[in-house]
Structures are given as structure tokens and as C-alpha cells.
Design a protein around this motif. Structure first.
Motif, PDB file in Angstrom:
ATOM      1  N   LEU A 166      33.850  40.765  35.449  1.00 36.05           N
ATOM      2  CA  LEU A 166      33.431  39.797  36.522  1.00 36.05           C
ATOM      3  C   LEU A 166      32.298  40.028  37.245  1.00 36.05           C
ATOM      4  O   LEU A 166      31.926  39.185  38.072  1.00 36.05           O
ATOM      5  CB  LEU A 166      34.830  39.525  37.439  1.00 36.05           C
ATOM      6  CG  LEU A 166      36.116  39.011  36.877  1.00 36.05           C
ATOM      7  CD1 LEU A 166      36.977  38.975  38.137  1.00 36.05           C
ATOM      8  CD2 LEU A 166      35.559  37.610  36.539  1.00 36.05           C
ATOM      9  N   ARG A 210      32.115  41.391  45.536  1.00 30.94           N
ATOM     10  CA  ARG A 210      32.858  40.444  46.342  1.00 30.94           C
ATOM     11  C   ARG A 210      33.185  39.568  44.991  1.00 30.94           C
ATOM     12  O   ARG A 210      32.564  39.162  44.186  1.00 30.94           O
ATOM     13  CB  ARG A 210      32.037  39.396  47.175  1.00 30.94           C
ATOM     14  CG  ARG A 210      32.644  38.515  47.738  1.00 30.94           C
ATOM     15  CD  ARG A 210      31.602  37.519  48.878  1.00 30.94           C
ATOM     16  NE  ARG A 210      32.259  36.582  49.392  1.00 30.94           N
ATOM     17  CZ  ARG A 210      32.891  36.543  50.646  1.00 30.94           C
ATOM     18  NH1 ARG A 210      33.191  37.892  51.164  1.00 30.94           N
ATOM     19  NH2 ARG A 210      33.659  35.508  51.237  1.00 30.94           N
ATOM     20  N   ILE A 211      34.375  39.301  44.948  1.00 25.98           N
ATOM     21  CA  ILE A 211      35.047  38.347  44.135  1.00 25.98           C
ATOM     22  C   ILE A 211      35.222  36.838  44.732  1.00 25.98           C
ATOM     23  O   ILE A 211      35.830  36.781  45.804  1.00 25.98           O
ATOM     24  CB  ILE A 211      36.365  38.780  43.606  1.00 25.98           C
ATOM     25  CG1 ILE A 211      36.278  40.018  42.897  1.00 25.98           C
ATOM     26  CG2 ILE A 211      37.015  37.484  42.579  1.00 25.98           C
ATOM     27  CD1 ILE A 211      37.479  40.564  42.321  1.00 25.98           C
ATOM     28  N   ASP A 212      34.644  35.979  44.108  1.00 28.43           N
ATOM     29  CA  ASP A 212      34.622  34.493  44.974  1.00 28.43           C
ATOM     30  C   ASP A 212      35.784  33.534  44.826  1.00 28.43           C
ATOM     31  O   ASP A 212      36.372  33.168  45.939  1.00 28.43           O
ATOM     32  CB  ASP A 212      33.277  33.822  44.501  1.00 28.43           C
ATOM     33  CG  ASP A 212      31.978  34.500  44.922  1.00 28.43           C
ATOM     34  OD1 ASP A 212      31.909  34.860  45.875  1.00 28.43           O
ATOM     35  OD2 ASP A 212      30.916  34.470  44.215  1.00 28.43           O
ATOM     36  N   THR A 255      36.207  43.614  47.937  1.00 26.96           N
ATOM     37  CA  THR A 255      37.288  42.916  47.656  1.00 26.96           C
ATOM     38  C   THR A 255      38.546  43.589  47.595  1.00 26.96           C
ATOM     39  O   THR A 255      38.732  44.530  46.623  1.00 26.96           O
ATOM     40  CB  THR A 255      37.150  42.006  46.555  1.00 26.96           C
ATOM     41  OG1 THR A 255      35.965  41.319  46.919  1.00 26.96           O
ATOM     42  CG2 THR A 255      38.202  40.863  46.635  1.00 26.96           C
ATOM     43  N   LEU A 260      37.818  43.713  35.369  1.00 30.48           N
ATOM     44  CA  LEU A 260      37.056  43.560  36.759  1.00 30.48           C
ATOM     45  C   LEU A 260      35.592  43.738  36.465  1.00 30.48           C
ATOM     46  O   LEU A 260      34.708  43.026  37.119  1.00 30.48           O
ATOM     47  CB  LEU A 260      37.806  44.119  37.598  1.00 30.48           C
ATOM     48  CG  LEU A 260      39.392  43.780  38.179  1.00 30.48           C
ATOM     49  CD1 LEU A 260      39.873  44.729  39.098  1.00 30.48           C
ATOM     50  CD2 LEU A 260      39.323  42.357  38.512  1.00 30.48           C
ATOM     51  N   VAL A 314      42.293  43.392  45.909  1.00 35.72           N
ATOM     52  CA  VAL A 314      42.863  42.441  45.061  1.00 35.72           C
ATOM     53  C   VAL A 314      44.140  42.720  44.377  1.00 35.72           C
ATOM     54  O   VAL A 314      44.588  44.090  44.160  1.00 35.72           O
ATOM     55  CB  VAL A 314      41.777  42.461  43.966  1.00 35.72           C
ATOM     56  CG1 VAL A 314      41.309  43.344  43.000  1.00 35.72           C
ATOM     57  CG2 VAL A 314      42.285  41.131  42.879  1.00 35.72           C
ATOM     58  N   ALA A 363      32.777  42.868  39.222  1.00 36.81           N
ATOM     59  CA  ALA A 363      33.360  43.607  40.386  1.00 36.81           C
ATOM     60  C   ALA A 363      34.059  44.714  39.631  1.00 36.81           C
ATOM     61  O   ALA A 363      35.148  44.807  39.807  1.00 36.81           O
ATOM     62  CB  ALA A 363      34.144  42.383  40.923  1.00 36.81           C
ATOM     63  N   VAL A 401      42.944  37.223  44.903  1.00 33.23           N
ATOM     64  CA  VAL A 401      42.127  38.161  45.917  1.00 33.23           C
ATOM     65  C   VAL A 401      43.225  38.222  47.334  1.00 33.23           C
ATOM     66  O   VAL A 401      43.810  37.238  47.656  1.00 33.23           O
ATOM     67  CB  VAL A 401      40.855  37.431  46.491  1.00 33.23           C
ATOM     68  CG1 VAL A 401      40.283  37.892  47.641  1.00 33.23           C
ATOM     69  CG2 VAL A 401      39.858  37.309  45.479  1.00 33.23           C
ATOM     70  N   THR A 412      37.439  46.376  44.819  1.00 29.49           N
ATOM     71  CA  THR A 412      36.413  46.220  43.738  1.00 29.49           C
ATOM     72  C   THR A 412      35.124  46.629  44.777  1.00 29.49           C
ATOM     73  O   THR A 412      35.056  46.155  46.152  1.00 29.49           O
ATOM     74  CB  THR A 412      36.248  44.941  43.237  1.00 29.49           C
ATOM     75  OG1 THR A 412      36.081  43.837  44.338  1.00 29.49           O
ATOM     76  CG2 THR A 412      37.622  44.619  42.682  1.00 29.49           C
ATOM     77  N   TYR A 472      44.582  37.951  38.350  1.00 29.78           N
ATOM     78  CA  TYR A 472      44.213  38.595  39.506  1.00 29.78           C
ATOM     79  C   TYR A 472      44.089  37.458  40.766  1.00 29.78           C
ATOM     80  O   TYR A 472      43.953  36.321  40.698  1.00 29.78           O
ATOM     81  CB  TYR A 472      42.622  39.234  39.497  1.00 29.78           C
ATOM     82  CG  TYR A 472      41.605  38.235  39.568  1.00 29.78           C
ATOM     83  CD1 TYR A 472      40.957  37.727  40.835  1.00 29.78           C
ATOM     84  CD2 TYR A 472      41.096  37.625  38.344  1.00 29.78           C
ATOM     85  CE1 TYR A 472      40.004  36.650  40.758  1.00 29.78           C
ATOM     86  CE2 TYR A 472      40.116  37.039  38.225  1.00 29.78           C
ATOM     87  CZ  TYR A 472      39.495  36.308  39.693  1.00 29.78           C
ATOM     88  OH  TYR A 472      38.470  35.311  39.772  1.00 29.78           O
ATOM     89  N   ARG A 475      38.518  39.672  51.585  1.00 30.93           N
ATOM     90  CA  ARG A 475      37.237  40.099  51.275  1.00 30.93           C
ATOM     91  C   ARG A 475      36.690  40.751  52.646  1.00 30.93           C
ATOM     92  O   ARG A 475      36.888  40.470  53.646  1.00 30.93           O
ATOM     93  CB  ARG A 475      36.587  38.778  50.841  1.00 30.93           C
ATOM     94  CG  ARG A 475      37.124  38.089  49.837  1.00 30.93           C
ATOM     95  CD  ARG A 475      36.086  37.003  49.255  1.00 30.93           C
ATOM     96  NE  ARG A 475      36.605  36.249  48.244  1.00 30.93           N
ATOM     97  CZ  ARG A 475      37.760  35.088  48.179  1.00 30.93           C
ATOM     98  NH1 ARG A 475      38.019  34.937  49.261  1.00 30.93           N
ATOM     99  NH2 ARG A 475      37.920  34.698  47.168  1.00 30.93           N
TER     100      ARG A 475
END
Length: 371
Positions: free
Chosen positions: A295, A226-228, A274, A292, A276, A297, A266, A223, A264, A269
């Protein structure tokens, strides 16, 4: 046709039944022409094996791009086909060869060499295939990026079905003449595992598994944000985009909307990017890409949902010198990594995995060197 699949993935069940005058010095055979907006749009003329169309630009088309105008004037061809024909020096404007982007003016004369019309049947082509598995009932292929699965408007050659028809003597015909063996689909720019049926019985069994959502699909994606959360499930309905017909969107309580669920997790990162792992629970067109994106992302290099179509090393590292401007990836960073289903003949559960392709690996290698 059963539309039930993961991102860009359509399952194919039984197919429904399918039921100005040319210049005199050309020496060609005049064909039927038609009018556009009531103006004189000319006719068609055959010169040897080629068919040309002569058109006088009407007032209503003044200022239009020539590729846009010809797409409207020539029924049965997509804009991509028209553009490719123009790029192959297939169009002249007042006698001069032009580019697809040229703006036309009223009363100018266009001569356009018509593209070859598409055929209803799959034409076998000698295209290499990465076959992961084969037996007398099915084939599992690692589809490369950039390959369309079956012929469609604007994509009549270079397809997976053309490659399959050349290599294999027998494929199921449940999906119709243009989709021999095709049980489900991956989008042109999504690479990875796809299963193909050799017999109708195997095809029907596989189609039922997809329809009942017992086929397990795992995708790898990168992505552009950043996916937290380490993992989560996105449950948001997906329907047609309100004003962009080639896109889907999160739409609640709309007639085109259907429930959609995506798990999903992760993997790692890297700054604002990211890696994923994605497992769609339902199957909707563009499901992974839309979820996504929802989100915040979107998938890297996703032309539709991320707003960019390529990435360089400089863009990944945040530096922009000439040595880092080489494009690493020019399609969405989405790969169908694993596919698990019950073999229709043996009843055994089988899992097939396609390694990450070279273009996505180039990006991964850069990301993993980032601090």
C-alpha cells in the motif's frame, strides 16, 4: 508441518520423522579439519573444554570480513553465532583479538574459538512468562518482542519453548522435540498472543482450526505512512522475493505464490503515521508486512520492508534536538492483539487479548499528542 498462518505465523502439525598444524606448545588434542577452496585452512585443537580452529587465510578470501569468512569455513553455524563468538573475543588474527568487521589478508593466521554446538532438544530455561490463561489442555501466552518462539539456526537459547519447558511439566510433542507445545508461531519482533498445547489431542484440534482458517486473529500496527482509505481488503498473492531470500513479495503467477487476503481498518491518523487494526483472512509468511508495504505504508521500524529499524521522538515529531533523539522503538510496530478460537475440550469460543507493550505505547503516546 502445515504452513498456514497470519503474518510471521506458522502452524505446526505432526512432525516428519528425523531420521596447518596446530601449534605444538598448546598441548591440545588435534581434531579433524577440512579445506576451503583447496587452500590450507588448518585443523581443530581442543584445549581443556574448548575447541579452537586454526586457519591460514587463503588467497581466495583476501579482503573478506572475518565474520563472513568464518561463516563459510565453519559448517553448522550461522553468521550470527560466528559474529557473537568473535565479539566475545573468540577470534585472533596473527595473535591479536579482532572485531567481526575486520578485513583479512591472504596468509594471515586466524585462531577461532568454536561456539557451542546446538542441541536437538529444547533446553529448559528459567525465563519469565506472561501467561494470560492456563488450564489442563492449553496455555495462552503474551509473547514479548525479541523472543524467538522455538530453537533454530542462530537462536538456540532464550526461546519461548525453553521458557515453556521450564515452567510446565507436560506439553504436546506433535511438533517435534524442539517445538514442545508449539501450535503456531509469531516472528521474533512481533509481540502478542500465542496459544500453546499441553496435550497432543488439543494440539491436533488447534492445528486443524488454524488450517481451516477458523481462528480469528487481530493485529495492531503503526505504519510509517498515511493510509487514506478507512478500511479495505488487500487481495494480492505472496511469494518468495525474487532476489532477497529473507523477504517475501507480491508475486503473481509464480511457482512460490499463494493467494493472500488481509482486511485492515484505520484506527487513527497522525500526520504521516497511521494506527491500524489488521485481520488477516489467509495466512502467509510476512503477510501483513508485505500487504501494508504494498500500500506504500510499511510498518514502522520494519527492518525488511520499511528500510529502517528504529524511531526516535524527533523522527515522529519532525524535530531533531538532542532531547528528542532517544530511541522509542527498535522493532517492527506489530502486535498480535487478539486471538479467538474454539476450546478443543469445552467447545466454547474463547477470545484472548494482550495489551499493547510498553515500546509500542511510547510511540502511540507521542503520536496522539501530535496536531
Amino acid at each position: 508441518m502445515i504452513k498456514d498462518s497470519s503474518d510471521d505465523d506458522i502452524v505446526f502439525g505432526p512432525a516428519a520423522s528425523e531420521s596447518d598444524v596446530p601449534n605444538e606448545d598448546l598441548g591440545g588434542e588435534e581434531l579433524d579439519g577440512d579445506d576451503l577452496d583447496g587452500d590450507d585452512t588448518g585443523g581443530e585443537v581442543r584445549i581443556g573444554e574448548e575447541v579452537f580452529r586454526d586457519i591460514v587465510v587463503p588467497e581466495s578470501a583476501n579482503g573478506q570480513r572475518i565474520d563472513f569468512f568464518l561463516t563459510q569455513a565453519c559448517d553448522g553455524f550461522s553468521r550470527t553465532q560466528i559474529t557473537q563468538a568473535i565479539q566475545a573475543e573468540g577470534a585472533t588474527l596473527d595473535g591479536r583479538t579482532v572485531r567481526p568487521s575486520v578485513r583479512i589478508q591472504a596468509s594471515q593466521r586466524i585462531r577461532f574459538r568454536m561456539p557451542e554446538p546446538p542441541t536437538d532438544d529444547t533446553v529448559p530455561e528459567n525465563i519469565p512468562l506472561d501467561v494470560l490463561y492456563e488450564d489442563d489442555g492449553l496455555v495462552v501466552v503474551n509473547k514479548p518482542p525479541g523472543m524467538v518462539v522455538h530453537p533454530a539456526r542462530g537462536n538456540w537459547t532464550g526461546t519461548l519453548t525453553s521458557a515453556l519447558a521450564f515452567r510446565f511439566q507436560s506439553l504436546s510433542d506433535v511438533g517435534g522435540p524442539t517445538r514442545p507445545g508449539i501450535v503456531h508461531r509469531l516472528d521474533r519482533d512481533t509481540s502478542g498472543v500465542i496459544v500453546v498445547a499441553k496435550t497432543n489431542a488439543v494440539h491436533m484440534h488447534l492445528s486443524e482450526q488454524f488450517a481451516n482458517r477458523v481462528v480469528e486473529k487481530e493485529y495492531f500496527a503503526i505504519t510509517a505512512a498515511r493510509i487514506d482509505r478507512d478500511r479495505d481488503i488487500i487481495d494480492m498473492p505472496i511469494g518468495r522475493h525474487p532476489y532477497q531470500r529473507d523477504k517475501m513479495a507480491i508475486r503473481e503467477h509464480h511457482e512460490t505464490s499463494k493467494p493472500a487476503s488481509t482486511f485492515y481498518e484505520v484506527i487513527s491518523r497522525h500526520g504521516r503515521f497511521t494506527q491500524v487494526r489488521v485481520k488477516p483472512k489467509t495466512g502467509r509468511t510476512h503477510q501483513i508486512r508485505v500487504h501494508l508495504s504494498h500500500l506504500g505504508a510499511a510498518i514502522l521500524c520494519d527492518r525488511l520492508y520499511a528500510g529502517h529499524a528504529e524511531v526516535t521522538m524527533g523522527m515522529l515529531t519532525g524535530t531533531h534536538d538532542e532531547t528528542k533523539d532517544k530511541v522509542l522503538l527498535d522493532r517492527q510496530a506489530l502486535h498480535a492483539r487478539k486471538l479467538t478460537f474454539e476450546h478443543p475440550q469445552s467447545g466454547k469460543s474463547m477470545t484472548f487479548e494482550a495489551p499493547l507493550p510498553a515500546d509500542i505505547m511510547r510511540v502511540v503516546n507521542v503520536l496522539e499528542r501530535l496536531p
